[in-house]
Design a protein around this motif. Structure first.
Motif, mmCIF file in Angstrom:
data_model
loop_
_atom_site.group_PDB
_atom_site.id
_atom_site.type_symbol
_atom_site.label_atom_id
_atom_site.label_comp_id
_atom_site.label_asym_id
_atom_site.label_seq_id
_atom_site.Cartn_x
_atom_site.Cartn_y
_atom_site.Cartn_z
ATOM 1 N N ARG A 9 0.819 -1.224 0.000
ATOM 2 C CA ARG A 9 0.000 0.000 0.000
ATOM 3 C C ARG A 9 0.848 1.267 0.000
ATOM 4 N N THR A 10 2.134 1.163 0.361
ATOM 5 C CA THR A 10 2.944 2.374 0.457
ATOM 6 C C THR A 10 3.748 2.590 -0.821
ATOM 7 N N GLU A 11 4.463 3.698 -0.857
ATOM 8 C CA GLU A 11 5.300 4.014 -2.022
ATOM 9 C C GLU A 11 6.273 2.879 -2.339
ATOM 10 N N ALA A 12 6.635 2.079 -1.311
ATOM 11 C CA ALA A 12 7.583 0.984 -1.549
ATOM 12 C C ALA A 12 7.026 -0.034 -2.535
ATOM 13 N N GLY A 13 5.697 -0.129 -2.634
ATOM 14 C CA GLY A 13 5.083 -1.114 -3.530
ATOM 15 C C GLY A 13 4.558 -0.508 -4.818
ATOM 16 N N LYS A 14 4.902 0.750 -5.130
ATOM 17 C CA LYS A 14 4.277 1.448 -6.257
ATOM 18 C C LYS A 14 5.295 1.833 -7.322
ATOM 19 N N ARG A 15 4.773 2.130 -8.511
ATOM 20 C CA ARG A 15 5.589 2.757 -9.545
ATOM 21 C C ARG A 15 5.158 4.215 -9.637
ATOM 22 N N LEU A 16 6.007 5.121 -9.158
ATOM 23 C CA LEU A 16 5.666 6.542 -9.192
ATOM 24 C C LEU A 16 5.863 7.090 -10.599
ATOM 25 N N TRP A 17 5.044 8.085 -10.983
ATOM 26 C CA TRP A 17 5.111 8.581 -12.355
ATOM 27 C C TRP A 17 4.900 10.091 -12.431
ATOM 28 N N GLN A 18 5.411 10.629 -13.537
ATOM 29 C CA GLN A 18 5.063 11.977 -13.973
ATOM 30 C C GLN A 18 4.390 11.810 -15.333
ATOM 31 N N ALA A 19 3.729 12.865 -15.821
ATOM 32 C CA ALA A 19 2.885 12.725 -17.019
ATOM 33 C C ALA A 19 3.628 12.086 -18.188
ATOM 34 N N GLN A 20 4.867 12.526 -18.440
ATOM 35 C CA GLN A 20 5.550 12.039 -19.654
ATOM 36 C C GLN A 20 5.884 10.543 -19.574
ATOM 37 N N ASP A 21 5.963 10.002 -18.364
ATOM 38 C CA ASP A 21 6.222 8.565 -18.232
ATOM 39 C C ASP A 21 5.102 7.733 -18.844
ATOM 40 N N LEU A 22 3.913 8.321 -18.898
ATOM 41 C CA LEU A 22 2.742 7.550 -19.351
ATOM 42 C C LEU A 22 2.174 8.079 -20.656
#
Ligand code: OGA
Ligand code: ZN
Ligand code: ZN
Length: 360
Positions: A88-101
């Protein structure tokens, strides 16, 4: 699976840990795997008296009571390499900015999602990891949003009903029911627990404007942490009152804008100027809070963080309301725009996903 644990290796596990995890039929009900004792039922002076090793089992004899526990070697091995955290925390996520997607939004066609478990798993894992996914080609009938929520979980009924309509109303009780722009925000921070998922399903979007936006709140919070540690500390430790009320409802929750777990990992973000109430802090703390809040808001407003797209009729966006902020541009109130939304929760979504992935 190859197993490497030996009788001696068992000694890396403290005796109390081994005993608390004893798989024998006296310790766990074989019908459901549930533990049959509490911590105070165990001797306080536990030891490992000896081990017997066979091909796939290490049987531990405990002192002082001589209790015997048959541990699977594969299970012990898995514990040695297990990572902690529930995802549930950032450790388990893929963080993104707009251009990444950009051009690569996590999306699926409704029929494929509905009929193919692998496609369903792909969509739900995007919601877990990226914080959102889009479905195209869903029925453009009212209440479809509820049917979509039921493909992975349960709509959460609130004082707004099981679903809510987002369209222009003559006497709007909320800015959402006008054609005004809505800046990036999370919904319902005044609830405890906050709805962890939101769905927005488009029935009509013929108006000029009314485009959708998403910001990864974990990206924004991690930028704040990197750029202004003190502001991050203030926002993760100051309780902010949020409230919503009408004639029959009075909701209130005091939570920080940035919620971190006891290990310091980002877990939840709340951001909604519309329902934030007056803080009661001393003057210096108040001024410092407002400076930190402004820093965070400036980061959230960076154009490179905002992913924009348009919901067309039959599109549905599913997103993590504890992480992503959502927004819309203004639209001409003369044009037809109608969304139906509902809330749901991540626990059911991730449960469905684990079952689909066979990792339950
Ligand atoms: C809302 C909201 C988004 C939209 O109703 O809370 O954010 O696209 N609506 O109208
Ligand atoms: Zn036992
Ligand atoms: Zn909203």
């Amino acid at each position: 699976m190859t197993t490497t644990t030996t009788g001696d290796d068992v000694l890396v596990f403290p005796p109390i840990w081994l005993r608390d995890n004893c798989p024998c039929e006296h310790c766990r009900d074989p019908r459901n795997g549930q533990k049959l004792f509490g911590i105070t039922d165990l001797p306080a002076d536990l030891t490992v008296r000896g081990t017997e090793v066979s091909a796939d089992t290490i049987t531990v004899t405990f002192g002082p009571d001589g209790h015997r526990g048959p541990f699977s070697r594969a299970w012990l091995d898995a514990q040695l390499s297990a990572s902690s955290g529930d995802g549930r925390t950032e450790a388990g996520k893929r963080l993104w900015q707009a251009q990444d997607l950009d051009g690569r939004l996590p999306a699926a066609d409704w029929a494929a999602y509905r009929d193919d478990p692998a496609e369903r798993a792909r969509v739900l894992s995007a919601v877990r990891d990226l914080g959102f996914a889009l479905l195209h080609g869903t029925p453009t009938e009212e209440e479809t949003v509820l049917a979509i929520a039921r493909t992975f979980g349960y709509p959460r009924e609130t004082n707004y009903g099981t679903l809510f309509d987002v369209r222009v109303e003559p006497d709007p009780s909320n800015l959402a029911f006008t054609g005004m722009r809505i800046a990036p925000h999370t919904d319902n921070p005044y609830r405890d627990p906050v709805p962890t998922l939101q769905l927005l399903h488009c029935l009509a979007n013929a108006a000029d404007g009314g485009d959708s936006g998403l910001v990864d709140g974990f990206t924004a919070a991690s930028l704040l942490r990197a750029e202004d540690e003190e502001a991050f500390r203030i926002l993760s430790t100051t309780l902010v009152p949020f409230a919503w009320y009408d004639a029959g409802t009075s909701l209130r929750a005091d939570r920080p804008l940035i919620d971190v777990d006891p290990e310091g990992h980002l877990r939840e973000v709340r951001f909604n100027n519309r329902s934030m109430q007056a803080l009661r802090l001393d003057p210096a703390a108040t001024t410092a809070f407002y400076a930190a809040y402004r820093r965070f808001a400036e980061i959230i407003a960076r154009p490179e963080l905002l992913l924009t797209f348009r919901l067309d009729p039959g599109d549905c966006v599913i997103f993590d309301n504890t992480r992503l902020l959502h927004a819309r541009t203004a639209f001409a109130e003369s044009g037809a725009r109608h969304l139906q939304g509902c809330y749901a929760d991540l626990d059911a979504l991730t449960s469905t996903l684990r079952t689909l992935e066979g990792t339950a």
